[in-house]
Every structure is written in C-alpha cells, then in structure tokens.
Design an enzyme around this catalytic site. Structure first.
Site, PDB file in Angstrom:
ATOM      1  N   LYS A 111      27.740  37.800  46.750  1.00 56.19           N
ATOM      2  CA  LYS A 111      26.701  36.911  46.206  1.00 56.19           C
ATOM      3  C   LYS A 111      25.702  36.523  47.299  1.00 56.19           C
ATOM      4  O   LYS A 111      24.517  36.329  47.027  1.00 56.19           O
ATOM      5  CB  LYS A 111      27.343  35.663  45.574  1.00 56.19           C
ATOM      6  CG  LYS A 111      28.168  35.951  44.316  1.00 56.19           C
ATOM      7  CD  LYS A 111      27.326  36.476  43.155  1.00 56.19           C
ATOM      8  CE  LYS A 111      28.133  36.554  41.857  1.00 56.19           C
ATOM      9  NZ  LYS A 111      27.360  37.029  40.704  1.00 56.19           N
ATOM     10  N   ARG A 152      30.335  37.891  26.607  1.00 52.88           N
ATOM     11  CA  ARG A 152      31.198  36.688  26.699  1.00 52.88           C
ATOM     12  C   ARG A 152      30.719  35.797  27.840  1.00 52.88           C
ATOM     13  O   ARG A 152      29.779  36.144  28.572  1.00 52.88           O
ATOM     14  CB  ARG A 152      32.662  37.075  26.900  1.00 52.88           C
ATOM     15  CG  ARG A 152      32.947  37.794  28.205  1.00 52.88           C
ATOM     16  CD  ARG A 152      34.410  38.213  28.261  1.00 52.88           C
ATOM     17  NE  ARG A 152      34.657  39.166  29.326  1.00 52.88           N
ATOM     18  CZ  ARG A 152      35.246  38.866  30.487  1.00 52.88           C
ATOM     19  NH1 ARG A 152      35.645  37.631  30.726  1.00 52.88           N
ATOM     20  NH2 ARG A 152      35.445  39.779  31.414  1.00 52.88           N
ATOM     21  N   VAL A 173      26.660  48.191  34.074  1.00 55.96           N
ATOM     22  CA  VAL A 173      25.786  47.984  35.239  1.00 55.96           C
ATOM     23  C   VAL A 173      26.312  48.626  36.520  1.00 55.96           C
ATOM     24  O   VAL A 173      25.617  48.629  37.531  1.00 55.96           O
ATOM     25  CB  VAL A 173      25.529  46.481  35.490  1.00 55.96           C
ATOM     26  CG1 VAL A 173      24.741  45.856  34.353  1.00 55.96           C
ATOM     27  CG2 VAL A 173      26.827  45.722  35.742  1.00 55.96           C
ATOM     28  N   SER A 181      25.944  32.668  43.093  1.00 56.24           N
ATOM     29  CA  SER A 181      26.997  31.642  43.169  1.00 56.24           C
ATOM     30  C   SER A 181      26.885  30.881  44.489  1.00 56.24           C
ATOM     31  O   SER A 181      26.556  31.469  45.528  1.00 56.24           O
ATOM     32  CB  SER A 181      28.366  32.328  43.097  1.00 56.24           C
ATOM     33  OG  SER A 181      29.376  31.397  43.439  1.00 56.24           O
ATOM     34  N   TYR A 193      33.875  38.313  47.022  1.00 56.45           N
ATOM     35  CA  TYR A 193      32.969  37.720  46.022  1.00 56.45           C
ATOM     36  C   TYR A 193      31.851  36.952  46.730  1.00 56.45           C
ATOM     37  O   TYR A 193      30.666  37.139  46.425  1.00 56.45           O
ATOM     38  CB  TYR A 193      33.771  36.800  45.098  1.00 56.45           C
ATOM     39  CG  TYR A 193      32.942  36.110  44.037  1.00 56.45           C
ATOM     40  CD1 TYR A 193      32.528  36.796  42.898  1.00 56.45           C
ATOM     41  CD2 TYR A 193      32.570  34.768  44.173  1.00 56.45           C
ATOM     42  CE1 TYR A 193      31.778  36.172  41.921  1.00 56.45           C
ATOM     43  CE2 TYR A 193      31.812  34.135  43.202  1.00 56.45           C
ATOM     44  CZ  TYR A 193      31.416  34.842  42.079  1.00 56.45           C
ATOM     45  OH  TYR A 193      30.661  34.217  41.105  1.00 56.45           O
TER      46      TYR A 193
HETATM   47  N1  LIG Z   1      32.095  30.881  35.872  1.00 58.41           N
HETATM   48  C1  LIG Z   1      31.738  30.356  37.012  1.00 58.41           C
HETATM   49  O1  LIG Z   1      32.270  29.304  37.451  1.00 58.41           O
HETATM   50  C2  LIG Z   1      30.644  30.984  37.836  1.00 58.41           C
HETATM   51  C3  LIG Z   1      30.178  30.299  38.959  1.00 58.41           C
HETATM   52  C4  LIG Z   1      29.170  30.863  39.736  1.00 58.41           C
HETATM   53  C5  LIG Z   1      28.630  32.077  39.370  1.00 58.41           C
HETATM   54  N2  LIG Z   1      29.125  32.740  38.275  1.00 58.41           N
HETATM   55  C6  LIG Z   1      28.507  34.042  37.936  1.00 58.41           C
HETATM   56  O2  LIG Z   1      28.037  33.992  36.605  1.00 58.41           O
HETATM   57  C7  LIG Z   1      28.086  35.307  36.009  1.00 58.41           C
HETATM   58  C8  LIG Z   1      28.864  35.244  34.701  1.00 58.41           C
HETATM   59  O3  LIG Z   1      30.130  34.684  34.989  1.00 58.41           O
HETATM   60  P1  LIG Z   1      31.181  34.349  33.847  1.00 58.41           P
HETATM   61  O4  LIG Z   1      32.025  33.239  34.357  1.00 58.41           O
HETATM   62  O5  LIG Z   1      30.509  34.250  32.535  1.00 58.41           O
HETATM   63  O6  LIG Z   1      32.071  35.675  33.903  1.00 58.41           O
HETATM   64  P2  LIG Z   1      33.024  36.342  32.787  1.00 58.41           P
HETATM   65  O7  LIG Z   1      33.364  35.364  31.722  1.00 58.41           O
HETATM   66  O8  LIG Z   1      34.103  36.999  33.578  1.00 58.41           O
HETATM   67  O9  LIG Z   1      32.056  37.449  32.163  1.00 58.41           O
HETATM   68  C9  LIG Z   1      31.606  38.490  32.974  1.00 58.41           C
HETATM   69  C10 LIG Z   1      30.723  39.388  32.135  1.00 58.41           C
HETATM   70  O10 LIG Z   1      30.294  40.481  32.974  1.00 58.41           O
HETATM   71  C11 LIG Z   1      30.621  41.681  32.272  1.00 58.41           C
HETATM   72  N3  LIG Z   1      30.816  42.827  33.144  1.00 58.41           N
HETATM   73  C12 LIG Z   1      31.751  43.014  34.104  1.00 58.41           C
HETATM   74  N4  LIG Z   1      31.607  44.240  34.634  1.00 58.41           N
HETATM   75  C13 LIG Z   1      30.568  44.829  33.979  1.00 58.41           C
HETATM   76  C14 LIG Z   1      29.936  46.091  34.052  1.00 58.41           C
HETATM   77  N5  LIG Z   1      30.331  47.023  34.921  1.00 58.41           N
HETATM   78  N6  LIG Z   1      28.884  46.351  33.228  1.00 58.41           N
HETATM   79  C15 LIG Z   1      28.465  45.429  32.347  1.00 58.41           C
HETATM   80  N7  LIG Z   1      29.029  44.218  32.215  1.00 58.41           N
HETATM   81  C16 LIG Z   1      30.073  43.937  33.035  1.00 58.41           C
HETATM   82  C17 LIG Z   1      31.897  41.355  31.487  1.00 58.41           C
HETATM   83  O11 LIG Z   1      32.113  42.340  30.487  1.00 58.41           O
HETATM   84  P3  LIG Z   1      33.610  42.677  29.939  1.00 58.41           P
HETATM   85  O12 LIG Z   1      33.906  41.678  28.852  1.00 58.41           O
HETATM   86  O13 LIG Z   1      33.485  44.077  29.456  1.00 58.41           O
HETATM   87  O14 LIG Z   1      34.550  42.531  31.096  1.00 58.41           O
HETATM   88  C18 LIG Z   1      31.484  39.995  30.953  1.00 58.41           C
HETATM   89  O15 LIG Z   1      30.612  40.137  29.865  1.00 58.41           O
HETATM   90  C19 LIG Z   1      28.753  36.213  37.059  1.00 58.41           C
HETATM   91  O16 LIG Z   1      27.772  36.908  37.776  1.00 58.41           O
HETATM   92  C20 LIG Z   1      29.473  35.211  37.958  1.00 58.41           C
HETATM   93  O17 LIG Z   1      29.658  35.705  39.255  1.00 58.41           O
HETATM   94  C21 LIG Z   1      30.109  32.217  37.511  1.00 58.41           C
END
Ligand SMILES: NC(=O)c1ccc[n+]([C@@H]2O[C@H](COP(=O)([O-])OP(=O)(O)OC[C@H]3O[C@@H](n4cnc5c(N)ncnc54)[C@H](OP(=O)(O)O)[C@@H]3O)[C@@H](O)[C@H]2O)c1
Length: 240
Positions: free
Chosen positions: A166, A12, A60, A140, A162
């Site tokens: 990062k 996702r 992971v 991030s 968090y």
């Molecule tokens: N969204 C933002 O604004 C933003 C900004 C800066 C950086 N980021 C970074 O971008 C990346 C993706 O963010 P996102 O917004 O797409 O997050 P998200 O929608 O919360 O998705 C997180 C993903 O990581 C998976 N995950 C969590 N724990 C895990 C584990 N132990 N093993 C394998 N997979 C695991 C989740 O799987 P489940 O579905 O099983 O929970 C999900 O697929 C992250 O590293 C986040 O810190 C995001």
C-alpha cells in the site's frame, strides 16, 4: 447522460458498498469482479434497489483479463469518468518482513500495486475522454506513517507485505497524479479506515462498511480543480 464509474472487486465488502453509494449519487456504475457468478449475484441485489448498474468481468491480477475488459468497456460505453481501484487484500497480520514468504510478497504486490497500475494503464484512453476524470486508489493507513495503530512503524513490523504494497500504491498515486495533472484527471489514494468487512474486524471494533465506502466515494466526487496526488481518509489529508 449519467457519469460512468468502474469499481474493481465490486462483488463484496467496501467495493460493493462503493457501487451502491455511487449509483445513489447518480452514476451509472459498472461493478466488476474476477468471479462472474459472485459479481452477478451482487448486481442482482443492487438492481433490486433500482440502481443503475451493470456487470464487467475483470481479474485485476491478469493483464489479459484487464485488456479484454477495457476493450469491452470501450465498445459499450466509450468513456470512463471514475476508476476505483478497490480490489485488494492479503492482510498478513502478525507476519514481519523477515518471516514473509517470497511468493506471498510477490502475490501481494501484484494484487495491491500492479493491479491498480495495469488497470489504470489500460483504462486511461477511456478516462482521457471524460471531462470529469478521477482515479481513486483504495489504499491503507498500514502503508503510511500517518496511522498510529496500523502504520508502517507499528506492531513490530507486522503486516509487512500488505503495508509495503500500500506504501507503493501511494507512490503510484503520486506518479500518476504528476503525469496526468495537465490532462484534467485527478488521482488520489484514499483509506477507508478500519472497516468491518469480516466478522473478526467487526468484533475488533471496525467501523461500518457504509462509512469506509463513503471515505472512498469522496475521492470520486471531487470537483474538477480538487486535490490530486494526495492521501485521504474521510476527506481529510493523512500523513504519508
Ligand atoms: N477493510 C478494511 O479495514 C480496509 C482498511 C484499509 C484498506 N482497505 C482496502 O480496501 C479495499 C477493499 O477491502 P475490503 O475490506 O472490502 O476487502 P474484501 O472484503 O476482502 O474484498 C476484496 C475484494 O477484492 C476482490 N479481489 C481480490 N482479488 C482480486 C482479483 N485478482 N481481481 C479482482 N478482484 C479481486 C475480491 O473478490 P473475491 O470475492 O473474488 O475474492 C473482493 O471483491 C482493499 O484494497 C483493502 O486493502 C480495507
């Protein structure tokens, strides 16, 4: 032969869209997730778009799961061109360092730092077999001084665990890049920017998932002599 990319947390959010965009760029993408059912549902959607995609179970935060996944990957593909360490989270909005619970701090470091570290260690032998090796750590701006809205010194110290996880991930990027620069593997941290992966983030004006994912995909497509050990958003260097 298609180049092969592995994306963690691909079921996702940004990870899912990164899978789609990489497959559209001609990669065979291995979408991984900790939950098989969710991962396979995600795969189904991308297969409907006729994309070259397959599934790998990978939690992971569990070294045993990473080891098993790496063995299976080696058997099936023999080589890995691009590793996207995307899985992450534990956004502790409003929580400062002294308010943080120690168990939560540990969990966040495991999810955002140790996960990428351990996954990289176990998949490195496969990356070394590639002539196009790339590691992209999805980081991030919250872990830097370069982000005016979410950076380390903003919001009275909030988003402590968090942000620090990062920051540490960016340190891992620099160390890995230094270790692997003579082995032809580029390692970079990439920030997707504030991205609408939740309805709340969308309401707050976060940008579309396609844009956040494109910022990550940039790191996977770098030419052989591209940058390494840097921190980027939308292909532009951002401050540490
Ligand atoms: N969204 C933002 O604004 C933003 C900004 C800066 C950086 N980021 C970074 O971008 C990346 C993706 O963010 P996102 O917004 O797409 O997050 P998200 O929608 O919360 O998705 C997180 C993903 O990581 C998976 N995950 C969590 N724990 C895990 C584990 N132990 N093993 C394998 N997979 C695991 C989740 O799987 P489940 O579905 O099983 O929970 C999900 O697929 C992250 O590293 C986040 O810190 C995001």
């Amino acid at each position: 032969m298609k180049r092969i990319a592995l994306v963690t947390g691909g079921n996702r959010g940004i990870g899912f869209e990164v899978c789609r965009q990489l497959a559209k760029k001609g990669f065979h993408v291995v979408l991984s997730s900790r939950n098989e059912k969710k991962g396979k549902e995600a795969i189904k959607k991308l297969k409907e778009e006729k994309l070259s995609i397959s599934y790998l179970k990978l939690d992971v935060t569990k070294e045993s799961s990473i080891k098993t996944a790496a063995k299976q990957f080696a058997k099936e593909y023999g080589v890995l061109d691009v590793l996207i360490n995307n899985a992450g989270g534990n956004y502790d909005y409003g929580i400062t360092p002294t308010q943080s619970q120690v168990d939560f701090i540990k969990e966040t470091l495991e999810l955002n730092l140790l996960s990428a570290w351990t996954t990289t260690k176990h998949f490195l032998p496969l990356l070394l077999k590639s002539s196009f090796g790339k590691i992209v750590n999805v980081s991030s701006g919250a872990g830097s001084h370069g982000d005016l809205y979410f950076g380390l010194a903003t919001n009275n110290g909030s988003v402590a665990s968090y942000g620090i996880s990062k920051l540490a991930l960016n340190g891992l990027t620099v160390k890995l890049a230094a270790e692997l620069k003579d082995k032809g593997i580029l390692v970079n941290s990439v920030c997707p920017g504030f991205t609408a992966t939740t309805p709340e983030a969308k309401k707050m004006g976060a940008r579309p998932v396609e844009e956040g994912a494109a910022s990550v995909v940039w790191g996977a497509l770098l030419e052989k002599h591209g940058p390494t050990g840097g921190f980027f958003r939308d292909g532009k260097s951002i401050g540490w």
